[in-house]
Design a protein around this motif. Structure first.
Motif, PDB file in Angstrom:
ATOM      1  N   THR A   1      20.027  46.858  32.642  1.00 44.17           N
ATOM      2  CA  THR A   1      21.449  46.665  32.355  1.00 44.17           C
ATOM      3  C   THR A   1      21.890  45.342  32.953  1.00 44.17           C
ATOM      4  N   ARG A   2      22.606  44.543  32.141  1.00 43.75           N
ATOM      5  CA  ARG A   2      23.062  43.229  32.588  1.00 43.75           C
ATOM      6  C   ARG A   2      24.574  43.159  32.450  1.00 43.75           C
ATOM      7  N   ALA A   3      25.186  42.321  33.305  1.00 43.34           N
ATOM      8  CA  ALA A   3      26.641  42.189  33.282  1.00 43.34           C
ATOM      9  C   ALA A   3      27.057  40.743  33.514  1.00 43.34           C
TER      10      ALA A   3
ATOM     11  N   ASP B   1      24.558  45.971  28.001  1.00 45.22           N
ATOM     12  CA  ASP B   1      25.037  44.634  28.321  1.00 45.22           C
ATOM     13  C   ASP B   1      26.543  44.762  28.465  1.00 45.22           C
ATOM     14  N   ILE B   2      27.083  44.274  29.585  1.00 46.05           N
ATOM     15  CA  ILE B   2      28.491  44.477  29.916  1.00 46.05           C
ATOM     16  C   ILE B   2      29.163  43.145  30.194  1.00 46.05           C
ATOM     17  N   VAL B   3      30.377  42.978  29.673  1.00 47.34           N
ATOM     18  CA  VAL B   3      31.219  41.832  30.007  1.00 47.34           C
ATOM     19  C   VAL B   3      32.524  42.406  30.550  1.00 47.34           C
ATOM     20  N   ALA B   4      32.857  42.045  31.798  1.00 48.47           N
ATOM     21  CA  ALA B   4      34.077  42.528  32.442  1.00 48.47           C
ATOM     22  C   ALA B   4      35.029  41.356  32.626  1.00 48.47           C
ATOM     23  N   LEU B   5      36.167  41.413  31.953  1.00 44.52           N
ATOM     24  CA  LEU B   5      37.182  40.367  32.057  1.00 44.52           C
ATOM     25  C   LEU B   5      38.312  40.869  32.964  1.00 44.52           C
ATOM     26  N   PRO B   6      38.462  40.276  34.137  1.00 46.01           N
ATOM     27  CA  PRO B   6      39.541  40.710  35.019  1.00 46.01           C
ATOM     28  C   PRO B   6      40.908  40.338  34.446  1.00 46.01           C
ATOM     29  N   ARG B   7      41.894  41.168  34.743  1.00 45.62           N
ATOM     30  CA  ARG B   7      43.276  40.878  34.371  1.00 45.62           C
ATOM     31  C   ARG B   7      44.031  40.494  35.640  1.00 45.62           C
ATOM     32  N   LYS B   8      45.244  39.988  35.489  1.00 44.59           N
ATOM     33  CA  LYS B   8      46.030  39.526  36.633  1.00 44.59           C
ATOM     34  C   LYS B   8      46.144  40.582  37.737  1.00 44.59           C
ATOM     35  N   ARG B   9      46.232  41.818  37.361  1.00 44.48           N
ATOM     36  CA  ARG B   9      46.392  42.891  38.340  1.00 44.48           C
ATOM     37  C   ARG B   9      45.166  43.040  39.244  1.00 44.48           C
TER      38      ARG B   9
ATOM     39  N   MET C   1      24.519  42.129  43.067  1.00 50.24           N
ATOM     40  CA  MET C   1      23.870  42.209  41.773  1.00 50.24           C
ATOM     41  C   MET C   1      22.844  41.075  41.721  1.00 50.24           C
ATOM     42  N   ASN C   2      21.611  41.411  41.444  1.00 48.99           N
ATOM     43  CA  ASN C   2      20.585  40.373  41.428  1.00 48.99           C
ATOM     44  C   ASN C   2      20.532  39.657  40.078  1.00 48.99           C
ATOM     45  N   ARG C   3      19.755  38.592  40.018  1.00 54.18           N
ATOM     46  CA  ARG C   3      19.670  37.755  38.811  1.00 54.18           C
ATOM     47  C   ARG C   3      19.242  38.541  37.575  1.00 54.18           C
ATOM     48  N   ARG C   4      18.364  39.488  37.778  1.00 54.11           N
ATOM     49  CA  ARG C   4      17.853  40.278  36.652  1.00 54.11           C
ATOM     50  C   ARG C   4      18.976  41.045  35.943  1.00 54.11           C
ATOM     51  N   ASN C   5      20.032  41.345  36.686  1.00 57.60           N
ATOM     52  CA  ASN C   5      21.133  42.128  36.127  1.00 57.60           C
ATOM     53  C   ASN C   5      22.315  41.282  35.683  1.00 57.60           C
TER      54      ASN C   5
END
Length: 113
Positions: free
Chosen positions: A40-42, A79-87, A1-5
């Protein structure tokens, strides 16, 4: 994923987490909101409870790669925020990609409603 994203500013991440559509999968909690940029950004914030910096960065890279694979097929700008869980720590790349795909699909459906 590049800086723009990449979603970088704390206020943008806060906006997505508070106003975005939330979807929960066993491996991820994903928030998505209509994007304010041209692409689209993440963001993938990983807390210290996941262990050392090496473990956190490895997890962040794995989730980012799963997101990168799915971003190409997304209609519109998000715009996306992905929070990983323990699994997510023990999940293989196919599981993470499936979790990202499911989370994005659920979030998009909630954004339309």
């Amino acid at each position: 994923m590049n800086r723009r994203n990449r979603l970088r500013r704390a206020r943008d991440i806060f906006r997505v987490r508070t106003r975005g559509a939330k979807s929960v999968t066993p491996s991820l909690v994903l928030f998505a909101a209509t994007g304010e940029g041209e692409a689209t950004r993440a963001a993938v914030p990983v807390s210290k409870r996941f262990g050392s910096a090496v473990r956190r960065n490895r997890l962040r890279r794995r989730v980012r790669e799963s997101l990168r694979r799915e971003l190409a097929g997304l209609p519109g700008v998000l715009d996306i925020v992905a929070l990983p869980r323990k699994r997510a720590v023990d999940a293989d790349s196919e599981e993470l990609t499936a979790a990202v795909r499911r989370g994005l699909r659920q979030s998009q459906a909630r954004l339309v409603e």
